[in-house]
Design a protein around this motif. Structure first.
Motif, PDB file in Angstrom:
ATOM      1  N   ILE A  11      48.238  36.948  54.224  1.00 54.96           N
ATOM      2  CA  ILE A  11      48.839  37.614  53.072  1.00 54.96           C
ATOM      3  C   ILE A  11      48.213  38.994  52.929  1.00 54.96           C
ATOM      4  O   ILE A  11      47.142  39.267  53.464  1.00 54.96           O
ATOM      5  CB  ILE A  11      48.659  36.819  51.761  1.00 54.96           C
ATOM      6  CG1 ILE A  11      47.178  36.711  51.387  1.00 54.96           C
ATOM      7  CG2 ILE A  11      49.300  35.449  51.840  1.00 54.96           C
ATOM      8  CD1 ILE A  11      46.958  36.232  49.961  1.00 54.96           C
ATOM      9  N   THR A  12      48.902  39.838  52.191  1.00 57.15           N
ATOM     10  CA  THR A  12      48.398  41.175  51.896  1.00 57.15           C
ATOM     11  C   THR A  12      48.008  41.223  50.423  1.00 57.15           C
ATOM     12  O   THR A  12      48.694  40.648  49.583  1.00 57.15           O
ATOM     13  CB  THR A  12      49.487  42.230  52.179  1.00 57.15           C
ATOM     14  OG1 THR A  12      49.905  42.094  53.535  1.00 57.15           O
ATOM     15  CG2 THR A  12      48.969  43.629  51.956  1.00 57.15           C
ATOM     16  N   TYR A  13      46.903  41.893  50.125  1.00 56.80           N
ATOM     17  CA  TYR A  13      46.466  42.010  48.738  1.00 56.80           C
ATOM     18  C   TYR A  13      45.837  43.375  48.520  1.00 56.80           C
ATOM     19  O   TYR A  13      45.493  44.089  49.463  1.00 56.80           O
ATOM     20  CB  TYR A  13      45.482  40.887  48.368  1.00 56.80           C
ATOM     21  CG  TYR A  13      44.116  41.027  49.002  1.00 56.80           C
ATOM     22  CD1 TYR A  13      43.076  41.629  48.302  1.00 56.80           C
ATOM     23  CD2 TYR A  13      43.861  40.581  50.287  1.00 56.80           C
ATOM     24  CE1 TYR A  13      41.814  41.766  48.876  1.00 56.80           C
ATOM     25  CE2 TYR A  13      42.618  40.709  50.867  1.00 56.80           C
ATOM     26  CZ  TYR A  13      41.600  41.301  50.162  1.00 56.80           C
ATOM     27  OH  TYR A  13      40.360  41.446  50.737  1.00 56.80           O
ATOM     28  N   GLU A  14      45.693  43.719  47.254  1.00 56.84           N
ATOM     29  CA  GLU A  14      45.066  44.976  46.839  1.00 56.84           C
ATOM     30  C   GLU A  14      43.719  44.660  46.178  1.00 56.84           C
ATOM     31  O   GLU A  14      43.502  43.546  45.698  1.00 56.84           O
ATOM     32  CB  GLU A  14      45.961  45.711  45.832  1.00 56.84           C
ATOM     33  CG  GLU A  14      47.347  46.031  46.337  1.00 56.84           C
ATOM     34  CD  GLU A  14      47.346  47.038  47.481  1.00 56.84           C
ATOM     35  OE1 GLU A  14      46.473  47.930  47.475  1.00 56.84           O
ATOM     36  OE2 GLU A  14      48.204  46.919  48.362  1.00 56.84           O
ATOM     37  N   ASP A  15      42.850  45.641  46.103  1.00 54.78           N
ATOM     38  CA  ASP A  15      41.543  45.454  45.456  1.00 54.78           C
ATOM     39  C   ASP A  15      41.681  44.938  44.027  1.00 54.78           C
ATOM     40  O   ASP A  15      40.892  44.110  43.581  1.00 54.78           O
ATOM     41  CB  ASP A  15      40.749  46.762  45.434  1.00 54.78           C
ATOM     42  CG  ASP A  15      40.077  47.058  46.766  1.00 54.78           C
ATOM     43  OD1 ASP A  15      39.846  46.109  47.542  1.00 54.78           O
ATOM     44  OD2 ASP A  15      39.793  48.243  47.019  1.00 54.78           O
ATOM     45  N   ASN A  16      42.696  45.430  43.291  1.00 53.18           N
ATOM     46  CA  ASN A  16      42.837  45.020  41.887  1.00 53.18           C
ATOM     47  C   ASN A  16      43.411  43.614  41.739  1.00 53.18           C
ATOM     48  O   ASN A  16      43.558  43.130  40.619  1.00 53.18           O
ATOM     49  CB  ASN A  16      43.661  46.038  41.094  1.00 53.18           C
ATOM     50  CG  ASN A  16      45.071  46.180  41.623  1.00 53.18           C
ATOM     51  OD1 ASN A  16      45.416  45.687  42.685  1.00 53.18           O
ATOM     52  ND2 ASN A  16      45.890  46.900  40.879  1.00 53.18           N
ATOM     53  N   ASP A  17      43.713  42.921  42.855  1.00 52.50           N
ATOM     54  CA  ASP A  17      44.133  41.518  42.814  1.00 52.50           C
ATOM     55  C   ASP A  17      42.930  40.565  42.834  1.00 52.50           C
ATOM     56  O   ASP A  17      43.069  39.382  42.536  1.00 52.50           O
ATOM     57  CB  ASP A  17      45.010  41.168  44.026  1.00 52.50           C
ATOM     58  CG  ASP A  17      46.328  41.922  44.044  1.00 52.50           C
ATOM     59  OD1 ASP A  17      46.873  42.200  42.949  1.00 52.50           O
ATOM     60  OD2 ASP A  17      46.814  42.227  45.147  1.00 52.50           O
ATOM     61  N   VAL A  18      41.764  41.080  43.185  1.00 52.99           N
ATOM     62  CA  VAL A  18      40.584  40.242  43.399  1.00 52.99           C
ATOM     63  C   VAL A  18      39.991  39.798  42.059  1.00 52.99           C
ATOM     64  O   VAL A  18      39.835  40.593  41.132  1.00 52.99           O
ATOM     65  CB  VAL A  18      39.520  40.993  44.229  1.00 52.99           C
ATOM     66  CG1 VAL A  18      38.252  40.161  44.383  1.00 52.99           C
ATOM     67  CG2 VAL A  18      40.089  41.363  45.597  1.00 52.99           C
ATOM     68  N   ILE A  19      39.660  38.513  41.995  1.00 52.61           N
ATOM     69  CA  ILE A  19      38.978  37.920  40.841  1.00 52.61           C
ATOM     70  C   ILE A  19      37.502  37.772  41.233  1.00 52.61           C
ATOM     71  O   ILE A  19      37.195  37.276  42.319  1.00 52.61           O
ATOM     72  CB  ILE A  19      39.550  36.521  40.535  1.00 52.61           C
ATOM     73  CG1 ILE A  19      41.033  36.618  40.304  1.00 52.61           C
ATOM     74  CG2 ILE A  19      38.786  35.828  39.437  1.00 52.61           C
ATOM     75  CD1 ILE A  19      41.511  36.480  38.941  1.00 52.61           C
ATOM     76  N   ILE A  20      36.607  38.191  40.356  1.00 52.83           N
ATOM     77  CA  ILE A  20      35.169  38.155  40.647  1.00 52.83           C
ATOM     78  C   ILE A  20      34.484  37.072  39.814  1.00 52.83           C
ATOM     79  O   ILE A  20      34.591  37.063  38.585  1.00 52.83           O
ATOM     80  CB  ILE A  20      34.498  39.513  40.338  1.00 52.83           C
ATOM     81  CG1 ILE A  20      35.186  40.658  41.077  1.00 52.83           C
ATOM     82  CG2 ILE A  20      32.994  39.458  40.625  1.00 52.83           C
ATOM     83  CD1 ILE A  20      35.027  40.635  42.564  1.00 52.83           C
ATOM     84  N   PHE A  21      33.774  36.183  40.490  1.00 50.34           N
ATOM     85  CA  PHE A  21      32.905  35.200  39.847  1.00 50.34           C
ATOM     86  C   PHE A  21      31.473  35.688  40.060  1.00 50.34           C
ATOM     87  O   PHE A  21      30.938  35.569  41.167  1.00 50.34           O
ATOM     88  CB  PHE A  21      33.052  33.821  40.507  1.00 50.34           C
ATOM     89  CG  PHE A  21      34.320  33.103  40.199  1.00 50.34           C
ATOM     90  CD1 PHE A  21      34.341  32.104  39.239  1.00 50.34           C
ATOM     91  CD2 PHE A  21      35.489  33.397  40.876  1.00 50.34           C
ATOM     92  CE1 PHE A  21      35.517  31.413  38.959  1.00 50.34           C
ATOM     93  CE2 PHE A  21      36.661  32.717  40.605  1.00 50.34           C
ATOM     94  CZ  PHE A  21      36.680  31.728  39.648  1.00 50.34           C
ATOM     95  N   ASN A  22      30.859  36.260  39.055  1.00 52.35           N
ATOM     96  CA  ASN A  22      29.504  36.784  39.225  1.00 52.35           C
ATOM     97  C   ASN A  22      28.499  35.701  39.590  1.00 52.35           C
ATOM     98  O   ASN A  22      27.498  35.982  40.236  1.00 52.35           O
ATOM     99  CB  ASN A  22      29.061  37.540  37.975  1.00 52.35           C
ATOM    100  CG  ASN A  22      29.744  38.885  37.862  1.00 52.35           C
ATOM    101  OD1 ASN A  22      30.016  39.535  38.866  1.00 52.35           O
ATOM    102  ND2 ASN A  22      30.062  39.288  36.652  1.00 52.35           N
ATOM    103  N   ASN A  23      28.760  34.456  39.190  1.00 55.28           N
ATOM    104  CA  ASN A  23      27.864  33.347  39.508  1.00 55.28           C
ATOM    105  C   ASN A  23      28.467  32.375  40.512  1.00 55.28           C
ATOM    106  O   ASN A  23      27.898  31.321  40.755  1.00 55.28           O
ATOM    107  CB  ASN A  23      27.496  32.589  38.224  1.00 55.28           C
ATOM    108  CG  ASN A  23      26.788  33.478  37.234  1.00 55.28           C
ATOM    109  OD1 ASN A  23      25.887  34.217  37.597  1.00 55.28           O
ATOM    110  ND2 ASN A  23      27.202  33.436  35.987  1.00 55.28           N
ATOM    111  N   GLY A  24      29.614  32.684  41.062  1.00 59.18           N
ATOM    112  CA  GLY A  24      30.281  31.774  41.982  1.00 59.18           C
ATOM    113  C   GLY A  24      30.799  30.548  41.257  1.00 59.18           C
ATOM    114  O   GLY A  24      30.802  30.471  40.033  1.00 59.18           O
TER     115      GLY A  24
END
Length: 147
Positions: A11-24
């Motif tokens: 799939i193709t994605y953009e940086d602003n599609d990413v979800i960040i879990f700071n603690n995993g």
């Protein structure tokens, strides 16, 4: 950017599609960057939480409110700060599922929801303390009874 995924090939994605879990996620703390991918075009469909750091790390999740209308998630002040949450309308709640060959025997974890701030793209998995929600809630109990 292009990504090889567990369930969707490339799939193709953009940086602003990413979800960040700071603690995993619990048990997967070293993986912090994920995408939310719908399994179909329906708004209430299950989603895949796909790691962008490791193709084999992917979780099927459901929105619990599609099945349990009175599901109750209480966030602590720390959770709100970690998510940089300013407006509850930007909050989405999911539960990770364990899928088995028999869907009615599959389970979802109601005790440890995944919370996503759709505005900041920050996410966190929390444990609902003092909760009666189980870690393994059977899909057969999610399916409406005919009658």
């Amino acid at each position: 950017m292009e990504l090889v995924t567990k369930y969707f090939s490339n799939i193709t994605y953009e940086d602003n599609d990413v979800i960040i879990f700071n603690n995993g996620l619990f048990g997967f703390e070293k993986y912090r960057k994920f995408l939310l991918i719908r399994f179909d075009d329906h708004e209430n469909s299950p989603v895949c939480l796909q790691s962008i750091e490791e193709a084999d790390i992917a979780f099927v999740m459901i929105n619990p409110y599609n099945f349990i209308h009175d599901y109750n998630v209480s966030l602590s002040e720390t959770d709100i700060q970690d998510l940089k949450l300013k407006d509850a309308d930007n909050l989405t709640v999911y539960n990770i599922c364990v899928l088995l060959d028999s869907i009615p025997q599959s389970t979802t974890n109601l005790r440890c929801p995944v919370i996503v701030n759709t505005q900041t793209r920050l996410a966190k998995q929390i444990i609902l303390e003092n909760s009666e929600y189980p870690f393994k809630y059977s899909f057969k109990d999610l399916i409406p009874k005919e009658g």
